[in-house]
Design an enzyme around this catalytic site. Sequence first.
Site, PDB file in Angstrom:
ATOM      1  NE  ARG A  49      10.577   5.797  -9.794  1.00  0.00           N
ATOM      2  CZ  ARG A  49       9.500   5.293 -10.410  1.00  0.00           C
ATOM      3  NH1 ARG A  49       9.594   4.836 -11.650  1.00  0.00           N
ATOM      4  NH2 ARG A  49       8.330   5.239  -9.790  1.00  0.00           N
ATOM      5  N   GLY A 136     -10.349  -3.993  -2.909  1.00  0.00           N
ATOM      6  CA  GLY A 136      -9.530  -3.405  -1.848  1.00  0.00           C
ATOM      7  C   GLY A 136      -9.663  -4.088  -0.511  1.00  0.00           C
ATOM      8  CE  LYS A 207     -10.688  -4.167  -9.130  1.00  0.00           C
ATOM      9  NZ  LYS A 207     -11.053  -2.808  -8.654  1.00  0.00           N
TER      10      LYS A 207
END
Length: 430
Positions: A49, A136, A207
């Site tokens: 977008r 993370g 993971k």
Amino acid sequence: MMRTRPLKVALLGCGVVGSEVARIMTTHADDLAARIGAPVELAGVAVRRPDRVREGIDPALVTTDATALVKRGDIDVVVEVIGGIEPARTLITTAMEHGASVVSANKALLAQDGPALHAVAAGQGRDLYYEAAVAGAIPLIRPLRESLAGDKVNRVLGIVNGTTNFILDAMDSTGAGYQEALDEATALGYAEADPTADVEGFDAAAKAAILAGIAFHTRVRLDDVHREGMTEVTAADFASAKEMGCTIKLLAICERAADGASVTARVHPAMIPLSHPLANVRGAYNAVFVEAEAAGQLMFYGPGAGGAPTASAVLGDLVAVCRNRLGGGRGPGESAYAALPVSPMGEVVTRYHISLDVADKPGVLAQVATVFAEHGVSIDTVRQSGKDGEASLVVVTHRASDAALGGTVEALRKLDTVRGVASIMRVEGE
């Protein structure tokens, strides 16, 4: 001396993580240049977008043509944070074929097609780094792939999904039911509108596949990982866990067999003792426990998701890849020389907690014990309570194979005195 020509970086995706990557590249440009030995320049940002306002990003850099961006030929590093299988797979492959190294946070793609992507990287002499794909901000991939490269890793046990840990922690600390805890996680932004990937274990399984592959130098695909979600965990399960001095976590467990001849990878809820370090991982945090032959037990802990933490891992990889570009070398690629077979779940050996609804009459316990004995599953403890013809029987076993436990449960369901199997949960971390 610092090279004056900047290294050019293309960013694929500018959502929560991508926007943080761009922000850090801008605000810490001088530090990054000093650490790398050359400036880094954001040369293009591919988005879906283009009309959305992106603070701090020059609109002239924004494009919807990701393919053209990665084919430019002057791009040194492509950072992929769009996720999913396609178009990410094609874009990463195309980028490496046109001279760029790649930093990715795409756990699903790496779990499914990691070997193929590594093959392209090796063939093109490029880097493929993906620290941000697992846990993370926690440094985990690099320690497994580099710091422990001279050691033998036997087990990786961890909480690798913040959403599920938040939900289970809320159930444990407040006595809430699953749906109530999920609603709270959604309201606070820890759970997606559709939480299926998290609560059914798909995210953690991807993971686990990545971790097992690196830890055991063996190709482990997503389909090799046994997966069970946590939607059936109840407040009663937590109450029973507390009576045992345990709590419940959704765990990713990757293990080398005792004889070293095979490996297993699995994701499922499990009871763990309150004395285990993972029992005290609260909220949306992640933690991974690594057991290596020489190093012993290591624990990695920190925020496992979110824009800034994940971007931190991406930028760490970016610095490493850029240094390799300047030095004319490559970082570690795929290590799958061991090629160990991945054993089925039936061969996994652990302890079990089984809760049965039974008739409250003489002889029931003897019948149940006989079924366990016939299937070679040794009972550790039994707890029985009941009144008015109804009873609850909780059995905790010694270590047994998953196949043996499955046969036991199937036989228990056929007993007239067993009204139902209320829950089955593995007991880990002992």
